[in-house]
Design a protein around this motif. Structure first.
Motif, PDB file in Angstrom:
ATOM      1  N   ILE A   1       0.750  -0.916   0.006  1.00 14.92           N
ATOM      2  CA  ILE A   1      -0.242  -0.130   0.050  1.00 14.92           C
ATOM      3  C   ILE A   1       0.778   1.107   0.013  1.00 14.92           C
ATOM      4  O   ILE A   1       0.522   2.207  -0.379  1.00 14.92           O
ATOM      5  CB  ILE A   1      -0.912  -0.006   1.179  1.00 14.92           C
ATOM      6  CG1 ILE A   1      -2.147   0.914   0.909  1.00 14.92           C
ATOM      7  CG2 ILE A   1      -0.226   0.385   2.632  1.00 14.92           C
ATOM      8  CD1 ILE A   1      -3.322   0.661   1.924  1.00 14.92           C
ATOM      9  N   ARG A   2       2.073   1.200   0.407  1.00 12.48           N
ATOM     10  CA  ARG A   2       3.009   2.288   0.325  1.00 12.48           C
ATOM     11  C   ARG A   2       3.795   2.370  -0.623  1.00 12.48           C
ATOM     12  O   ARG A   2       4.398   3.496  -1.409  1.00 12.48           O
ATOM     13  CB  ARG A   2       4.129   2.209   1.724  1.00 12.48           C
ATOM     14  CG  ARG A   2       3.593   2.315   3.005  1.00 12.48           C
ATOM     15  CD  ARG A   2       2.538   4.048   3.019  1.00 12.48           C
ATOM     16  NE  ARG A   2       3.444   4.952   2.661  1.00 12.48           N
ATOM     17  CZ  ARG A   2       4.671   5.470   3.088  1.00 12.48           C
ATOM     18  NH1 ARG A   2       4.952   5.173   4.273  1.00 12.48           N
ATOM     19  NH2 ARG A   2       5.361   6.521   2.518  1.00 12.48           N
TER      20      ARG A   2
ATOM     21  N   GLY B   1     -12.498   5.225   0.008  1.00 14.47           N
ATOM     22  CA  GLY B   1     -11.027   4.372   0.210  1.00 14.47           C
ATOM     23  C   GLY B   1     -10.496   4.659  -1.193  1.00 14.47           C
ATOM     24  O   GLY B   1      -9.374   5.067  -1.075  1.00 14.47           O
TER      25      GLY B   1
ATOM     26  N   LYS C   1     -10.630   6.875  -3.825  1.00 11.66           N
ATOM     27  CA  LYS C   1     -10.474   8.361  -4.077  1.00 11.66           C
ATOM     28  C   LYS C   1      -9.260   8.682  -3.242  1.00 11.66           C
ATOM     29  O   LYS C   1      -8.285   9.262  -3.622  1.00 11.66           O
ATOM     30  CB  LYS C   1     -11.639   9.040  -3.595  1.00 11.66           C
ATOM     31  CG  LYS C   1     -12.692   9.342  -4.602  1.00 11.66           C
ATOM     32  CD  LYS C   1     -13.700  10.468  -4.047  1.00 11.66           C
ATOM     33  CE  LYS C   1     -15.012  10.689  -4.618  1.00 11.66           C
ATOM     34  NZ  LYS C   1     -15.835  11.428  -4.052  1.00 11.66           N
ATOM     35  N   ALA C   2      -9.266   8.260  -1.866  1.00 13.41           N
ATOM     36  CA  ALA C   2      -8.245   8.532  -0.816  1.00 13.41           C
ATOM     37  C   ALA C   2      -7.016   8.193  -1.280  1.00 13.41           C
ATOM     38  O   ALA C   2      -5.718   8.728  -1.329  1.00 13.41           O
ATOM     39  CB  ALA C   2      -8.584   8.276   0.371  1.00 13.41           C
ATOM     40  N   MET C   3      -6.877   6.878  -1.718  1.00 19.40           N
ATOM     41  CA  MET C   3      -5.715   6.136  -2.081  1.00 19.40           C
ATOM     42  C   MET C   3      -5.197   6.783  -3.430  1.00 19.40           C
ATOM     43  O   MET C   3      -3.975   7.130  -3.623  1.00 19.40           O
ATOM     44  CB  MET C   3      -6.079   4.553  -2.166  1.00 19.40           C
ATOM     45  CG  MET C   3      -6.233   3.980  -1.049  1.00 19.40           C
ATOM     46  SD  MET C   3      -6.309   2.160  -1.322  1.00 19.40           S
ATOM     47  CE  MET C   3      -7.676   1.725  -0.164  1.00 19.40           C
TER      48      MET C   3
ATOM     49  N   TYR D   1      -5.762   9.766  -4.785  1.00 18.41           N
ATOM     50  CA  TYR D   1      -5.210  11.045  -4.380  1.00 18.41           C
ATOM     51  C   TYR D   1      -3.725  10.953  -3.678  1.00 18.41           C
ATOM     52  O   TYR D   1      -2.761  11.640  -3.887  1.00 18.41           O
ATOM     53  CB  TYR D   1      -5.920  11.852  -3.566  1.00 18.41           C
ATOM     54  CG  TYR D   1      -5.346  13.168  -3.077  1.00 18.41           C
ATOM     55  CD1 TYR D   1      -4.987  14.158  -4.058  1.00 18.41           C
ATOM     56  CD2 TYR D   1      -5.347  13.381  -1.549  1.00 18.41           C
ATOM     57  CE1 TYR D   1      -4.501  15.395  -3.689  1.00 18.41           C
ATOM     58  CE2 TYR D   1      -4.728  14.587  -1.165  1.00 18.41           C
ATOM     59  CZ  TYR D   1      -4.212  15.666  -2.178  1.00 18.41           C
ATOM     60  OH  TYR D   1      -3.646  16.706  -2.056  1.00 18.41           O
ATOM     61  N   ALA D   2      -3.482  10.042  -2.671  1.00 15.66           N
ATOM     62  CA  ALA D   2      -2.353  10.008  -1.935  1.00 15.66           C
ATOM     63  C   ALA D   2      -1.249   9.445  -2.890  1.00 15.66           C
ATOM     64  O   ALA D   2      -0.026   9.629  -2.839  1.00 15.66           O
ATOM     65  CB  ALA D   2      -2.445   9.046  -0.542  1.00 15.66           C
ATOM     66  N   TRP D   3      -1.774   8.481  -3.703  1.00 16.89           N
ATOM     67  CA  TRP D   3      -0.614   8.003  -4.541  1.00 16.89           C
ATOM     68  C   TRP D   3      -0.309   8.733  -5.939  1.00 16.89           C
ATOM     69  O   TRP D   3       0.620   8.509  -6.595  1.00 16.89           O
ATOM     70  CB  TRP D   3      -0.976   6.525  -5.206  1.00 16.89           C
ATOM     71  CG  TRP D   3      -1.017   5.748  -4.092  1.00 16.89           C
ATOM     72  CD1 TRP D   3      -0.274   5.490  -2.946  1.00 16.89           C
ATOM     73  CD2 TRP D   3      -1.962   4.352  -4.047  1.00 16.89           C
ATOM     74  NE1 TRP D   3      -0.809   4.416  -2.336  1.00 16.89           N
ATOM     75  CE2 TRP D   3      -1.671   3.733  -2.769  1.00 16.89           C
ATOM     76  CE3 TRP D   3      -2.735   3.877  -5.009  1.00 16.89           C
ATOM     77  CZ2 TRP D   3      -2.243   2.569  -2.563  1.00 16.89           C
ATOM     78  CZ3 TRP D   3      -3.518   2.644  -4.558  1.00 16.89           C
ATOM     79  CH2 TRP D   3      -3.251   1.925  -3.428  1.00 16.89           C
TER      80      TRP D   3
END
Lengths: 338, 236
Positions: A73-74, A99, A101-103, A105-107
């Motif tokens: 996931i990282r 979940g 959307k958040a992933m 965006y973070a990636w």
């Protein structure tokens, strides 16, 4: 060179699922956490119970899918995140959507909004490289019964659909009436193997040229037959009910194949796991000289790999979706009505 | 610390960015049931205005309820996924403690946080003050406003009622002496939640996926089932 990958997430009903699918539509991982046991006591999916389970399972299922694909996931190494935004239970859809959307965006990668039904239409392509357009997909589940002409990726024509109950819904209702438990499809399928399919002549609705379906009549006939004779042989009822439903599904599927001169008949959706439907469709396809694509049982029922396949198509023709997109429980698949 | 705080427990949802104890921005909307559409865009805008990336955050702060179930799940799925995907820390607080710690309330009186739980019930919890700090008394509860007021009859002290649940049932409190109603806040504020983390005393969650909503109620189907067939449920 390593292939590009998409992470896909599916939480439209009672399965929490994640998958990693590469650019050639090879499934690198497909994890499905079923909640069937949580809902079985209630004879159907309880939306609030489904929502609670999804929020507990989402990231663990995503982590498992990424790890099976050799990532984490990282360090996901994906080019986009695809997620089902409808149709389905809104409280379930929102968990996967939030979940995803958040992933994404973070990636720093696009997020792709996928129609669950389009996922089912793409499921066959994950397992069959040889499908040639146009083909007919019979999409048959607890929520849908549709005949769709697939003329190309994203080019769909709705050829027929149910005017009342979905086939899977009829299975669940009849199973509940016969006291066979939930989900009804596998229970009836299993019992039907021991029964006489000609014991009762249940109605085959909407014969003729019409490709629409109706399953409320056969359901009512079963109820009447059981009410009339409480000592009835339940296996015979199950077998006769199943024969009535499958007769109609196969006959109309083959009419659809002839109508658009299709190269293949493809099954999709949870009822596509039904043994009689698979057997009869295979035979009918042989008789008509067309290919028959039966997705594996894992690809028939809800999964995220099919959302990944649809995600690749959306990624290529449309690109990313806006982060302000919400869930749409009654999302319609864009189709011409043929 | 650089903290992004997310709030979805009530009809009023939004995000706040707090950097080193300064509220850089707070963006709230009261469009009920639209949290899934507005939450992440609000957060993205706050980060963009401050010119920082999600990877630069020290923590994501999330209100885990009690509150409206669907909203809670939207917020928690967003916060957990952001934290896990970016490697940021994750901090969780309850809606009732965030309400009670709103700086607009001051720190002179006992606070009773009351949020509307719908279906004629409220979520409630008392918070006392010691040395200028608020301390929860007991656990968050869901109960009928009438039951809450009945037990308040035996609490001879002055207190401030805060939250939309208190306002909604204000007339039921009318006969009580020494009870005041705070006009604001009606809902927990994400900026307050972040300031609480900034001040310390909120533990970082080592396993983000362990952060789950506080429901306080069984799903309806389970509740009905327990009444109708307690033995079958026990067997299953």
């Amino acid at each position: 060179m390593t292939k590009e990958m998409i992470l896909a997430i599916e939480t439209s009903c009672d399965e929490t699922a994640a998958a990693v699918v590469d650019e050639d539509l090879h499934v690198l991982s497909s994890v499905v956490s079923s909640q069937i046991d949580l809902h079985a006591s209630f004879g159907g999916v309880v939306p609030e119970i489904a929502g609670r389970a999804h929020v507990e399972l989402l990231e663990p299922v995503v982590q498992e899918a990424l790890e099976q694909a050799g990532r984490s996931i990282r360090d996901p190494g994906v080019v986009a995140v695809a997620v089902t935004t409808g149709p389905g239970l809104v409280g379930s859809l929102l968990v996967g959507l939030s979940g995803a959307k958040a992933m994404a965006y973070a990636w720093g990668v696009p997020f792709l909004s996928i129609n669950h039904l389009e996922g089912h239409l793409f499921a066959a392509q994950l397992e069959s490289d040889s499908l040639v357009f146009p083909y007919v997909t019979l999409l048959v589940s607890g929520g849908h019964t549709m005949l769709i002409g697939v003329h190309g990726p994203g080019e769909y024509r709705l050829m027929g659909e149910t005017i009342d109950d979905a086939a899977g819904e009829a299975y669940d209702k009849v199973a509940r009436y016969l006291g066979l438990g939930y989900p009804g499809g596998p229970a009836i399928d299993k019992l039907a193997a021991q029964g006489d399919p000609t014991a009762f002549r249940f109605p085959r609705a909407l014969p003729g040229e019409n490709l629409d379906f109706s399953f409320s009549g056969v359901k009512t006939s079963v109820v009447r037959a059981v009410d009339r004779s409480p000592e009835i042989n339940v296996a015979d009822v199950a077998a006769s009910f199943q024969a009535a439903v499958v007769d109609v599904l196969v006959a109309k599927s083959m009419q659809a194949v002839e109508r658009i001169d299709a190269t293949a008949i493809v099954l999709g959706g949870g009822v596509a796991a039904n043994s009689l439907l698979r057997e009869r469709t295979t035979t009918a396809a042989l008789e008509h000289g067309v290919q028959c694509a039966l997705p594996s049982l894992a690809m028939c029922t809800d999964n995220a790999a099919m959302i990944g396949a649809a995600g690749w198509h959306r990624f290529r023709v449309h690109g990313g979706d806006d982060f302000s997109i919400g869930a749409n429980p009654s999302l319609v698949l864009e189709m011409e009505r043929a | 610390m650089k903290l992004l705080s997310l709030e979805t427990a009530t009809a009023a949802g939004g995000a706040a960015l707090v950097i080193d104890g300064v509220v850089i921005g707070e963006s709230m909307t009261t469009k009920d049931r639209r949290h899934a559409e507005t939450l992440l865009p609000s957060a993205i805008e706050l980060l963009a205005q401050a010119g920082i990336t999600v990877q630069e955050l020290d923590g994501i702060v999330i209100d885990v309820g009690p509150g409206l179930y669907t909203g809670l799940r939207v917020g928690i799925a967003t916060a957990r996924s952001l934290a896990m995907a970016s490697g940021s820390g994750l901090y969780s607080l309850t809606s009732l403690e965030v309400l009670a710690n709103d700086e607009r309330l001051g720190t002179s009186q006992t606070v009773l946080s009351v949020l509307d739980a719908r279906r004629g019930e409220v979520f409630a919890q008392y918070f006392t003050v010691e040395n200028g700090q608020r301390f929860p008394q007991g656990e968050p509860r869901v109960l009928l406003p009438g039951d809450l007021i009945e037990e308040m009859d035996t609490r001879p002290q002055s207190l401030v009622v805060v939250g939309d649940g208190g306002v909604r049932y204000q007339e039921l409190f009318a006969h009580l002496q020494g009870v005041e109603f705070a006009p604001v806040p009606l809902f927990p504020s994400p900026a307050t939640a972040a300031m609480m983390v900034e001040r310390g005393g909120v533990t970082k969650q080592d396993i983000p996926s362990d952060v789950t909503p506080i429901y306080l109620r069984d799903p309806d189907a389970v509740a009905n089932f327990k009444v109708a067939a307690p033995s079958r449920l026990a067997d299953s």
